[in-house]
Design a protein around this motif. Structure first.
Motif, PDB file in Angstrom:
ATOM      1  N   THR A  44       0.805  -1.222   0.000  1.00 38.59           N
ATOM      2  CA  THR A  44       0.000   0.000   0.000  1.00 38.59           C
ATOM      3  C   THR A  44       0.835   1.267   0.000  1.00 38.59           C
ATOM      4  N   ALA A  45       2.126   1.162   0.280  1.00 41.27           N
ATOM      5  CA  ALA A  45       2.993   2.339   0.293  1.00 41.27           C
ATOM      6  C   ALA A  45       4.389   1.924  -0.144  1.00 41.27           C
ATOM      7  N   LEU A  46       5.076   2.844  -0.812  1.00 45.61           N
ATOM      8  CA  LEU A  46       6.416   2.587  -1.324  1.00 45.61           C
ATOM      9  C   LEU A  46       7.358   3.668  -0.823  1.00 45.61           C
ATOM     10  N   CYS A  47       8.593   3.275  -0.553  1.00 41.38           N
ATOM     11  CA  CYS A  47       9.642   4.221  -0.172  1.00 41.38           C
ATOM     12  C   CYS A  47      10.812   4.033  -1.123  1.00 41.38           C
ATOM     13  N   LEU A  48      11.198   5.107  -1.794  1.00 42.72           N
ATOM     14  CA  LEU A  48      12.280   5.041  -2.770  1.00 42.72           C
ATOM     15  C   LEU A  48      13.281   6.153  -2.520  1.00 42.72           C
ATOM     16  N   GLY A  49      14.544   5.802  -2.528  1.00 40.22           N
ATOM     17  CA  GLY A  49      15.584   6.809  -2.445  1.00 40.22           C
ATOM     18  C   GLY A  49      16.750   6.424  -1.576  1.00 40.22           C
ATOM     19  N   PRO A  50      16.535   6.032  -0.322  1.00 43.78           N
ATOM     20  CA  PRO A  50      17.676   5.715   0.543  1.00 43.78           C
ATOM     21  C   PRO A  50      18.549   4.593  -0.018  1.00 43.78           C
ATOM     22  N   GLY A  51      19.767   4.941  -0.423  1.00 48.32           N
ATOM     23  CA  GLY A  51      20.699   3.947  -0.951  1.00 48.32           C
ATOM     24  C   GLY A  51      20.272   3.303  -2.249  1.00 48.32           C
ATOM     25  N   LEU A  52      19.343   3.922  -2.974  1.00 46.80           N
ATOM     26  CA  LEU A  52      18.773   3.274  -4.153  1.00 46.80           C
ATOM     27  C   LEU A  52      19.732   3.272  -5.343  1.00 46.80           C
ATOM     28  N   GLY A  53      20.568   4.293  -5.477  1.00 51.44           N
ATOM     29  CA  GLY A  53      21.430   4.423  -6.651  1.00 51.44           C
ATOM     30  C   GLY A  53      20.742   5.249  -7.728  1.00 51.44           C
ATOM     31  N   LEU A  54      21.521   6.013  -8.465  1.00 55.90           N
ATOM     32  CA  LEU A  54      20.927   6.966  -9.402  1.00 55.90           C
ATOM     33  C   LEU A  54      20.254   6.287 -10.590  1.00 55.90           C
ATOM     34  N   GLN A  55      20.925   5.320 -11.213  1.00 54.76           N
ATOM     35  CA  GLN A  55      20.320   4.648 -12.366  1.00 54.76           C
ATOM     36  C   GLN A  55      19.073   3.864 -11.963  1.00 54.76           C
ATOM     37  N   ARG A  56      19.156   3.222 -10.821  1.00 53.96           N
ATOM     38  CA  ARG A  56      17.996   2.449 -10.346  1.00 53.96           C
ATOM     39  C   ARG A  56      16.833   3.386 -10.016  1.00 53.96           C
ATOM     40  N   ALA A  57      17.140   4.543  -9.447  1.00 50.14           N
ATOM     41  CA  ALA A  57      16.086   5.517  -9.160  1.00 50.14           C
ATOM     42  C   ALA A  57      15.424   5.999 -10.442  1.00 50.14           C
ATOM     43  N   GLN A  58      16.218   6.291 -11.453  1.00 48.42           N
ATOM     44  CA  GLN A  58      15.647   6.758 -12.721  1.00 48.42           C
ATOM     45  C   GLN A  58      14.722   5.714 -13.336  1.00 48.42           C
ATOM     46  N   ALA A  59      15.048   4.446 -13.147  1.00 46.62           N
ATOM     47  CA  ALA A  59      14.240   3.376 -13.730  1.00 46.62           C
ATOM     48  C   ALA A  59      12.969   3.092 -12.930  1.00 46.62           C
ATOM     49  N   LEU A  60      13.038   3.249 -11.595  1.00 46.66           N
ATOM     50  CA  LEU A  60      11.940   2.767 -10.741  1.00 46.66           C
ATOM     51  C   LEU A  60      11.004   3.864 -10.246  1.00 46.66           C
TER      52      LEU A  60
END
Length: 252
Positions: A68-84
């Motif tokens: 029901t909720a997503l958290c994105l960013g902490p330690g995610l990596g730049l390329q992975r963040a752009q994709a997800l």
């Protein structure tokens, strides 16, 4: 669900996941790349693990409505963040964006803010705020409160600008201030990983069904109060473990 990054960079996401679990999300899943699965499994027990190689895998996971909720960013990596990040924001779920979710869009901030919606909570510190709202950050004549209000209006999301006095604004213009200065000072929060825990607190409250503005306000207050209760010597890992005693004091 907390989306995690590559091997050796999972600590921030684990902190967020633990924060979400402690604050009352009934089930928290950490989703790292397959090659980082073993590393995270060695550090986690109550938090679930799912391998997440790419955006296609995230789309498959989001077929499960229990997320029901997503958290994105902490330690995610730049390329992975752009994709997800685009898929997460378009999923209709409540979303917390932090850290690498901002850095990944530093060269094209409008691409990120265009993805945001009323169920998003953005949690930048001043440097990250400057990456995604460069014109506002470069307007010192405009009051900090007004910059945050405008950022929320522009993005259509709740914006929590972290600092000794954290400012929380919603798109309609409502503003709250969480003060951690003077008699309420919590200087121990200036420790690596504390912002990751805050992102997890807010994601956990969103998973429980809290309104995004209320989740941001409550998460910020609990974050600072947990630090005040612990006192000197605090490290980020201590923050979630202060919540049970804090909840008992509050009669929750």
């Amino acid at each position: 669900m907390v989306l995690a990054g590559d091997s050796g960079a999972g600590g921030a996401a684990r902190l967020a996941a633990r924060g979400a679990l402690r604050i009352g999300a009934g089930l928290v899943t950490l989703a790292p790349p397959p090659e980082a699965l073993a590393e995270n499994a060695a550090r986690l027990d109550a938090i679930m693990l799912r391998a997440l190689p790419d955006a296609t895998a995230l789309a498959d996971l989001l077929q499960d409505t229990r997320f029901t909720a997503l958290c994105l960013g902490p330690g995610l990596g730049l390329q992975r963040a752009q994709a997800l990040v685009p898929l997460a924001c378009r999923s209709g779920r409540a979303v917390v964006l932090d850290a690498d979710a901002f850095s990944a869009y530093g060269g094209a901030p409008a691409a990120l803010t265009d993805l945001c919606h009323a169920r998003c909570v953005l949690t930048p510190h001043d440097g990250e705020f400057a990456r995604i709202f460069p014109d506002l950050a470069a307007a010192p004549a405009v009051a900090r409160e007004d910059r945050v209000r405008e950022a929320a209006r522009r993005s259509g999301a709740v914006v929590l600008l972290k600092g000794p006095d954290s400012l929380i604004a919603c798109p309609a213009g409502r503003l709250a201030v969480n003060r951690a200065t003077g008699a309420k000072a919590a200087p121990w929060l200036a420790t690596a990983g504390s912002g990751d825990v805050l992102a997890g607190f807010i994601a956990g409250l969103l998973a429980r069904g809290a309104d995004p503005f209320d989740a941001a306000c409550s998460g910020a207050w609990l974050h600072a109060e947990a630090a005040r209760r612990f006192g000197p010597g605090l490290i980020a890992e201590d923050l979630p473990d202060e919540l049970p005693g804090l909840f008992r004091t509050l009669g929750v």
